[in-house]
Design a protein around this motif. Structure first.
Motif, PDB file in Angstrom:
ATOM      1  N   ALA A 155     -28.257 -24.178  36.023  1.00 60.99           N
ATOM      2  CA  ALA A 155     -28.154 -24.162  37.489  1.00 60.99           C
ATOM      3  C   ALA A 155     -28.704 -25.446  38.094  1.00 60.99           C
ATOM      4  N   GLY A 156     -27.994 -25.961  39.077  1.00 62.84           N
ATOM      5  CA  GLY A 156     -28.416 -27.168  39.772  1.00 62.84           C
ATOM      6  C   GLY A 156     -27.834 -28.442  39.187  1.00 62.84           C
ATOM      7  N   ARG A 157     -27.264 -28.323  38.001  1.00 63.53           N
ATOM      8  CA  ARG A 157     -26.655 -29.492  37.357  1.00 63.53           C
ATOM      9  C   ARG A 157     -25.150 -29.482  37.599  1.00 63.53           C
ATOM     10  N   TRP A 158     -24.565 -30.674  37.542  1.00 64.68           N
ATOM     11  CA  TRP A 158     -23.158 -30.859  37.912  1.00 64.68           C
ATOM     12  C   TRP A 158     -22.283 -30.965  36.667  1.00 64.68           C
ATOM     13  N   GLU A 159     -21.066 -30.475  36.801  1.00 67.26           N
ATOM     14  CA  GLU A 159     -20.149 -30.476  35.657  1.00 67.26           C
ATOM     15  C   GLU A 159     -18.730 -30.733  36.125  1.00 67.26           C
ATOM     16  N   LEU A 160     -17.902 -31.021  35.129  1.00 63.55           N
ATOM     17  CA  LEU A 160     -16.463 -30.965  35.324  1.00 63.55           C
ATOM     18  C   LEU A 160     -16.110 -29.485  35.219  1.00 63.55           C
ATOM     19  N   PRO A 161     -15.538 -28.890  36.265  1.00 62.16           N
ATOM     20  CA  PRO A 161     -15.314 -27.439  36.239  1.00 62.16           C
ATOM     21  C   PRO A 161     -14.322 -27.047  35.156  1.00 62.16           C
ATOM     22  N   GLY A 162     -14.492 -25.859  34.639  1.00 67.06           N
ATOM     23  CA  GLY A 162     -13.594 -25.396  33.580  1.00 67.06           C
ATOM     24  C   GLY A 162     -14.199 -24.202  32.888  1.00 67.06           C
ATOM     25  N   GLY A 163     -13.791 -23.980  31.661  1.00 61.60           N
ATOM     26  CA  GLY A 163     -14.341 -22.850  30.921  1.00 61.60           C
ATOM     27  C   GLY A 163     -13.658 -22.693  29.579  1.00 61.60           C
TER      28      GLY A 163
ATOM     29  N   TRP B 198     -25.389 -34.872  36.456  1.00 64.70           N
ATOM     30  CA  TRP B 198     -24.464 -34.183  35.548  1.00 64.70           C
ATOM     31  C   TRP B 198     -25.232 -33.460  34.453  1.00 64.70           C
ATOM     32  N   LEU B 199     -24.672 -32.392  33.943  1.00 65.14           N
ATOM     33  CA  LEU B 199     -25.183 -31.788  32.715  1.00 65.14           C
ATOM     34  C   LEU B 199     -25.234 -32.870  31.637  1.00 65.14           C
ATOM     35  N   ASP B 200     -26.287 -32.849  30.829  1.00 66.37           N
ATOM     36  CA  ASP B 200     -26.427 -33.879  29.788  1.00 66.37           C
ATOM     37  C   ASP B 200     -25.154 -34.011  28.960  1.00 66.37           C
ATOM     38  N   GLN B 201     -24.604 -32.861  28.594  1.00 67.45           N
ATOM     39  CA  GLN B 201     -23.451 -32.873  27.690  1.00 67.45           C
ATOM     40  C   GLN B 201     -22.185 -33.368  28.378  1.00 67.45           C
ATOM     41  N   ASP B 202     -22.166 -33.346  29.703  1.00 70.85           N
ATOM     42  CA  ASP B 202     -20.999 -33.839  30.431  1.00 70.85           C
ATOM     43  C   ASP B 202     -21.038 -35.362  30.632  1.00 70.85           C
ATOM     44  N   VAL B 203     -22.210 -35.966  30.498  1.00 73.65           N
ATOM     45  CA  VAL B 203     -22.325 -37.402  30.795  1.00 73.65           C
ATOM     46  C   VAL B 203     -21.379 -38.247  29.934  1.00 73.65           C
ATOM     47  N   PRO B 204     -21.379 -38.089  28.604  1.00 69.92           N
ATOM     48  CA  PRO B 204     -20.442 -38.909  27.821  1.00 69.92           C
ATOM     49  C   PRO B 204     -18.988 -38.566  28.115  1.00 69.92           C
ATOM     50  N   ALA B 205     -18.747 -37.315  28.446  1.00 71.78           N
ATOM     51  CA  ALA B 205     -17.370 -36.899  28.767  1.00 71.78           C
ATOM     52  C   ALA B 205     -16.916 -37.537  30.079  1.00 71.78           C
TER      53      ALA B 205
ATOM     54  N   GLU C  26     -14.144 -35.475  22.052  1.00 77.01           N
ATOM     55  CA  GLU C  26     -14.635 -34.096  21.963  1.00 77.01           C
ATOM     56  C   GLU C  26     -16.146 -34.169  21.977  1.00 77.01           C
ATOM     57  N   TRP C  27     -16.763 -33.349  22.814  1.00 80.59           N
ATOM     58  CA  TRP C  27     -18.209 -33.434  22.969  1.00 80.59           C
ATOM     59  C   TRP C  27     -18.848 -32.097  22.623  1.00 80.59           C
ATOM     60  N   PRO C  28     -19.899 -32.111  21.805  1.00 79.16           N
ATOM     61  CA  PRO C  28     -20.505 -30.853  21.375  1.00 79.16           C
ATOM     62  C   PRO C  28     -21.281 -30.185  22.501  1.00 79.16           C
ATOM     63  N   LEU C  29     -21.105 -28.882  22.613  1.00 74.09           N
ATOM     64  CA  LEU C  29     -21.924 -28.052  23.505  1.00 74.09           C
ATOM     65  C   LEU C  29     -22.756 -27.167  22.593  1.00 74.09           C
ATOM     66  N   LYS C  30     -23.425 -26.210  23.172  1.00 75.09           N
ATOM     67  CA  LYS C  30     -24.144 -25.227  22.372  1.00 75.09           C
ATOM     68  C   LYS C  30     -23.139 -24.586  21.407  1.00 75.09           C
ATOM     69  N   SER C  31     -23.507 -24.579  20.097  1.00 69.41           N
ATOM     70  CA  SER C  31     -22.593 -24.031  19.084  1.00 69.41           C
ATOM     71  C   SER C  31     -22.200 -22.596  19.452  1.00 69.41           C
ATOM     72  N   PRO C  32     -20.937 -22.232  19.295  1.00 64.30           N
ATOM     73  CA  PRO C  32     -19.822 -22.904  18.616  1.00 64.30           C
ATOM     74  C   PRO C  32     -18.902 -23.660  19.574  1.00 64.30           C
ATOM     75  N   TYR C  33     -19.396 -24.018  20.761  1.00 63.84           N
ATOM     76  CA  TYR C  33     -18.502 -24.587  21.769  1.00 63.84           C
ATOM     77  C   TYR C  33     -18.416 -26.103  21.674  1.00 63.84           C
ATOM     78  N   VAL C  34     -17.234 -26.625  21.970  1.00 62.76           N
ATOM     79  CA  VAL C  34     -17.036 -28.068  22.112  1.00 62.76           C
ATOM     80  C   VAL C  34     -16.268 -28.297  23.418  1.00 62.76           C
ATOM     81  N   LEU C  35     -16.571 -29.405  24.054  1.00 59.38           N
ATOM     82  CA  LEU C  35     -15.954 -29.726  25.340  1.00 59.38           C
ATOM     83  C   LEU C  35     -14.789 -30.693  25.162  1.00 59.38           C
ATOM     84  N   HIS C  36     -13.639 -30.311  25.691  1.00 59.38           N
ATOM     85  CA  HIS C  36     -12.488 -31.210  25.826  1.00 59.38           C
ATOM     86  C   HIS C  36     -12.258 -31.417  27.322  1.00 59.38           C
ATOM     87  N   VAL C  37     -11.744 -32.562  27.682  1.00 61.06           N
ATOM     88  CA  VAL C  37     -11.472 -32.841  29.092  1.00 61.06           C
ATOM     89  C   VAL C  37      -9.989 -33.154  29.268  1.00 61.06           C
ATOM     90  N   TRP C  38      -9.436 -32.566  30.289  1.00 56.82           N
ATOM     91  CA  TRP C  38      -8.049 -32.839  30.687  1.00 56.82           C
ATOM     92  C   TRP C  38      -8.054 -33.343  32.123  1.00 56.82           C
TER      93      TRP C  38
END
Ligand code: DCM
Length: 138
Positions: free
Chosen positions: A30-38, A116-123, A71-83
């Motif tokens: 909460a309070g951190r910014w992201e590229l919306p999705g799921g 941004w969420l840490d994991q979203d920064v490289p993305a 492809e960016w790692p999130l909390k296992s088993p998730y990985v982030l792809h961006v479109w």
């Protein structure tokens, strides 16, 4: 070994600006910014998941463009792809309907104004390189 599960994030661009969404839940994000999705659901294509998530979370009628390489790692088993994505003509403006409590359209000089969420920064960095090369956000 569990399968990895893809989370799709949208680089939603309109009028040369990128949409950032501030999470309201869970508490550790909460309070951190992201590229919306799921999460992409079983049997669902990534671009269909993107369009569905943007409708559910933001109330918009969007269409997916292309995938940003990487492809960016999130909390296992998730990985982030961006479109990349854009609003279809006649779409409502985005509103934070669930998961978010604030939205911002960021111009080229404003991308790093939000936490941004840490994991979203490289993305996000890769997305800017991709969009810049395509003339999408310069
Ligand atoms: N997530 C993320 N960055 C994004 C989108 C999602 O780190 N741009 C993470 C947050 C959740 C998980 O992916 O842990 C699933 O997202 P959601 O809860 O939105 O379905």
């Amino acid at each position: 070994m569990s399968e990895r599960i893809v989370v799709v994030g949208a680089a939603l661009v309109d009028d040369g600006r990128l949409l950032a969404a501030r999470r309201s839940a869970p508490v550790e994000l909460a309070g951190r910014w992201e590229l919306p999705g799921g999460k992409v659901e079983p049997g669902e294509s990534a671009d269909a998941a993107l369009v569905r998530e943007l409708r559910e979370e933001l109330g918009v009628d969007a269409e997916a463009g292309g995938r940003v390489p990487g492809e960016w790692p999130l909390k296992s088993p998730y990985v982030l792809h961006v479109w990349t994505a854009r609003l279809r003509p006649g779409s409502a403006a985005p509103e934070p309907l669930e998961d978010h409590d604030e939205l911002r359209w960021l111009g080229p000089g404003e991308i790093w104004d939000v936490h941004w969420l840490d994991q979203d920064v490289p993305a996000v960095r890769q997305t800017l390189a991709h969009l810049g090369a395509a003339g999408g956000l310069t």
